[in-house]
Write a protein that holds these residues in place. Structure first.
Motif, PDB file in Angstrom:
ATOM      1  N   UNK A  17       0.841  -1.201   0.000  1.00  0.00           N
ATOM      2  CA  UNK A  17       0.000   0.000   0.000  1.00  0.00           C
ATOM      3  C   UNK A  17       0.877   1.254   0.000  1.00  0.00           C
ATOM      4  N   UNK A  18       1.867   1.274   0.901  1.00  0.00           N
ATOM      5  CA  UNK A  18       2.752   2.436   1.010  1.00  0.00           C
ATOM      6  C   UNK A  18       3.611   2.572  -0.248  1.00  0.00           C
ATOM      7  N   UNK A  19       4.033   1.441  -0.799  1.00  0.00           N
ATOM      8  CA  UNK A  19       4.812   1.478  -2.047  1.00  0.00           C
ATOM      9  C   UNK A  19       4.006   2.140  -3.156  1.00  0.00           C
ATOM     10  N   UNK A  20       2.750   1.747  -3.287  1.00  0.00           N
ATOM     11  CA  UNK A  20       1.886   2.327  -4.323  1.00  0.00           C
ATOM     12  C   UNK A  20       1.708   3.823  -4.090  1.00  0.00           C
ATOM     13  N   UNK A  21       1.526   4.207  -2.835  1.00  0.00           N
ATOM     14  CA  UNK A  21       1.365   5.624  -2.488  1.00  0.00           C
ATOM     15  C   UNK A  21       2.553   6.438  -3.005  1.00  0.00           C
ATOM     16  N   UNK A  22       3.754   5.952  -2.767  1.00  0.00           N
ATOM     17  CA  UNK A  22       4.948   6.705  -3.176  1.00  0.00           C
ATOM     18  C   UNK A  22       5.236   6.604  -4.670  1.00  0.00           C
ATOM     19  N   UNK A  23       4.931   5.456  -5.262  1.00  0.00           N
ATOM     20  CA  UNK A  23       5.161   5.299  -6.698  1.00  0.00           C
ATOM     21  C   UNK A  23       4.342   6.286  -7.520  1.00  0.00           C
ATOM     22  N   UNK A  24       3.140   6.633  -7.010  1.00  0.00           N
ATOM     23  CA  UNK A  24       2.247   7.517  -7.772  1.00  0.00           C
ATOM     24  C   UNK A  24       1.947   8.822  -7.029  1.00  0.00           C
TER      25      UNK A  24
ATOM     26  N   UNK B 187      -8.988  16.495  -3.063  1.00  0.00           N
ATOM     27  CA  UNK B 187      -9.267  15.220  -3.738  1.00  0.00           C
ATOM     28  C   UNK B 187      -8.874  15.248  -5.210  1.00  0.00           C
ATOM     29  N   UNK B 188      -9.216  16.340  -5.903  1.00  0.00           N
ATOM     30  CA  UNK B 188      -9.102  16.361  -7.371  1.00  0.00           C
ATOM     31  C   UNK B 188      -8.261  17.539  -7.850  1.00  0.00           C
ATOM     32  N   UNK B 189      -7.403  17.260  -8.835  1.00  0.00           N
ATOM     33  CA  UNK B 189      -6.520  18.268  -9.410  1.00  0.00           C
ATOM     34  C   UNK B 189      -7.062  18.720 -10.765  1.00  0.00           C
ATOM     35  N   UNK B 190      -7.168  20.031 -10.952  1.00  0.00           N
ATOM     36  CA  UNK B 190      -7.553  20.615 -12.236  1.00  0.00           C
ATOM     37  C   UNK B 190      -6.380  21.457 -12.743  1.00  0.00           C
ATOM     38  N   UNK B 191      -6.446  21.885 -13.973  1.00  0.00           N
ATOM     39  CA  UNK B 191      -5.302  22.588 -14.576  1.00  0.00           C
ATOM     40  C   UNK B 191      -4.914  23.856 -13.815  1.00  0.00           C
TER      41      UNK B 191
ATOM     42  N   UNK C  20     -14.321   7.307  -1.489  1.00  0.00           N
ATOM     43  CA  UNK C  20     -12.890   7.268  -1.176  1.00  0.00           C
ATOM     44  C   UNK C  20     -12.741   6.708   0.235  1.00  0.00           C
ATOM     45  N   UNK C  21     -12.423   5.436   0.318  1.00  0.00           N
ATOM     46  CA  UNK C  21     -12.267   4.783   1.624  1.00  0.00           C
ATOM     47  C   UNK C  21     -10.818   4.846   2.107  1.00  0.00           C
ATOM     48  N   UNK C  22      -9.868   4.780   1.160  1.00  0.00           N
ATOM     49  CA  UNK C  22      -8.449   4.910   1.513  1.00  0.00           C
ATOM     50  C   UNK C  22      -7.831   5.976   0.625  1.00  0.00           C
ATOM     51  N   UNK C  23      -6.710   6.544   1.056  1.00  0.00           N
ATOM     52  CA  UNK C  23      -6.065   7.600   0.274  1.00  0.00           C
ATOM     53  C   UNK C  23      -5.697   7.114  -1.127  1.00  0.00           C
ATOM     54  N   UNK C  24      -5.347   5.829  -1.269  1.00  0.00           N
ATOM     55  CA  UNK C  24      -4.974   5.312  -2.586  1.00  0.00           C
ATOM     56  C   UNK C  24      -6.157   5.193  -3.544  1.00  0.00           C
TER      57      UNK C  24
ATOM     58  N   UNK D 177     -11.092   7.334 -11.870  1.00  0.00           N
ATOM     59  CA  UNK D 177     -12.307   8.115 -11.604  1.00  0.00           C
ATOM     60  C   UNK D 177     -12.032   9.367 -10.775  1.00  0.00           C
ATOM     61  N   UNK D 178     -10.894   9.391 -10.094  1.00  0.00           N
ATOM     62  CA  UNK D 178     -10.579  10.567  -9.261  1.00  0.00           C
ATOM     63  C   UNK D 178      -9.416  11.402  -9.818  1.00  0.00           C
TER      64      UNK D 178
END
Length: 504
Positions: free
Chosen positions: A101-108, A163-167, A491-495, A501-502
């Motif tokens: 889980x933590x690996x995925x968090x940092x990878x992205x 939660x969401x990034x826009x330009x 959104x149940x977890x930060x990942x 969709x997010x």
């Protein structure tokens, strides 16, 4: 019950009878809900045709413009559960290889809308996300995300996280609920009415966020917003007990009371004065590029609610002035056709006067239309047929914990369920005379929950009130409608924020 305990109960705004009833519930438990069938397409769940969808998209906005439309958003939940795995990593030895889980968090990590804020926080401390990762200081990054010296996300509610990034900007779920309100929540006076249930300690921060969002959107979209807040009442808390069902006492001898789950928000909903009330959780929001299906189906269920309500009101008004067969036949049709309900076998043996009384009581209730998505294995509630005390078969949302899965027959019905409750409701809480219903009178108190928790290393039992969309609405008239799965993106977890969709 000793005098000190009685004083604490009364100071809490609770009655002694209420607490005695709660203690009895701990000892005796709650009965399982007797489900008699899963609600499916054509048998309890309505699938809208393209023609029907177009009809509601055309008619609902015009009707809603004359109504007080409210978006009711439960937003008091803390975001700490979202970061459970990151908190565990922070308390560990910092070895990232131990947690996928933590690996995925940092990878992205660059994909998170809070990336720039987090990087600035680390830069203030003389580092950066990149530097910290290269030197293996992953815990420092997590600490700046979760703790007060950084962004403090571990202590904030979900509604205030990016939660969401826009330009050109980033959005919190609160911001997204404003945007969604413009799409389908526009009511009387060209006004979008938003109501957030918040924790006392977070209300000022919500108001700060709203002060940033509201003027900008009012100017850009030429609409007005009315924003209100409420807090879960202390009087709805429930007493906690030890494993032997005696009151759980803190070290200072006081009794522990705990928030009683989302069912406690029925009191907040009961105080909303609106003609049409949409209910949707704070974290179920998507970026603008995916909002179209949500707009369509929210509009559709709002339109359906108002159409069904009109037929219910017509039938009730006719019953008031006509005791003949025509009035009875019209009311029967509304119950079985428009509401999709099922009359009990015993009904057909009633006299005309008894039928008249029965139909009036069944129709004169709060009304809700609930969106249902196809079951994808998510935990939680689903749509079922339930036998009421008088033999009527009614549509209910039942949680897994309410069903006796040790009973083979009940388990088989549960497994045959095709749909899942994504908390996608629109409600009408006024009667045919324009008076507000007292929603507390339509709650089934037998549908509470007992859960096991711990406090200060000691085990305890906690009591949850009937869930807001479960037992708290057991006595409502209910219509289920299939809605697309894309409208359900919690959104149940930060990942979960890394899912397509997010991503903006």
């Amino acid at each position: 019950m000793d005098a000190k305990l009685e004083k604490q109960i009364l100071d809490q705004g609770m009655s002694l009878e209420n607490v005695k009833e709660q203690l009895t519930n701990f000892k005796e438990g709650f009965p399982f809900l007797s489900i008699v069938g899963a609600a499916t397409i054509g048998d309890g769940i309505k699938a809208l045709t393209e023609t029907e969808l177009k009809h509601y998209l055309d008619t609902y906005p015009k009707t809603a413009a004359q109504k007080e439309v409210v978006k009711f958003v439960p937003a008091s939940g803390a975001a700490s559960r979202m970061f459970k795995d990151l908190f565990s990593f922070l308390e560990g030895d910092g070895d990232i290889s131990k947690s996928s889980f933590v690996q995925k968090f940092f990878q992205q990590i660059e994909k998170f809308a809070f990336y720039d804020d987090l990087n600035k926080s680390l830069e203030k401390a003389g580092s950066s996300i990149k530097k910290a990762m290269e030197s293996g200081q992953h815990q420092m990054v997590i600490s700046h995300l979760l703790n007060e010296e950084g962004l403090g996300y571990g202590q904030l509610p979900k509604g205030l996280l990016k939660f969401h990034h826009y330009s050109d900007h980033d959005r919190t779920p609160t911001y997204e609920h404003f945007m969604e309100g413009i799409l389908y929540g526009l009511g009387k006076g060209n006004t979008v009415r938003l109501h957030f249930t918040v924790s006392p300690e977070h209300e000022s921060k919500f108001k700060e966020e709203v002060a940033q969002v509201q003027p900008k959107l009012e100017k850009e979209y030429r609409v007005k917003f009315e924003v209100s807040y409420s807090q879960q009442k202390k009087s709805t808390d429930t007493i906690a007990v030890n494993m032997d069902n005696t009151p759980f006492r803190e070290e200072d001898g006081s009794i522990l009371f705990r928030p009683a789950g989302h069912g406690a928000l029925l009191e907040n909903l009961n105080e909303i004065d609106g003609d049409v009330i949409f209910i949707k959780n704070i974290d179920n929001e998507v970026p603008d590029r995916l909002k179209s299906p949500t707009k369509e189906y929210k509009t559709a269920i709002g339109g359906l609610l108002l159409e069904v309500q009109e037929k219910v009101f017509e039938a009730l008004k006719k019953l008031d002035v006509d005791s003949g067969e025509n009035a009875i036949a019209q009311a029967e049709s509304v119950i079985t056709q428009d509401l999709g309900g099922k009359l009990p076998k015993s009904y057909h043996g009633l006299t005309s006067e008894e039928k008249h009384k029965y139909l009036h009581k069944k129709l004169n209730r709060p009304l809700r239309v609930c969106g249902m998505v196809k079951n994808t294995g998510e935990p939680g509630g689903g749509p079922f047929w339930v036998k009421e005390d008088d033999g009527t078969l009614s549509l209910q949302i039942a949680e897994t914990a309410q069903i006796d899965l040790d009973n083979p027959e009940q388990k088989e019905i549960f497994k045959s369920s095709t749909h899942f409750n994504p908390v996608d409701l629109v409600c009408a809480t006024k009667n045919y005379k324009g008076e507000k219903f007292d929603l507390l009178k339509f709650r089934d108190m037998r549908t509470g929950f007992i859960t096991e928790k711990s406090k200060s290393g000691r085990d305890l039992k906690a009591l949850e009130l009937p869930g807001l969309w479960n037992g708290a609405m057991a006595g409502w008239n209910t219509v289920f409608v299939e809605v697309p799965l894309i409208t359900f993106n919690p959104v149940k977890t930060v990942n979960d924020l890394l899912r397509d969709e997010h991503q903006g």
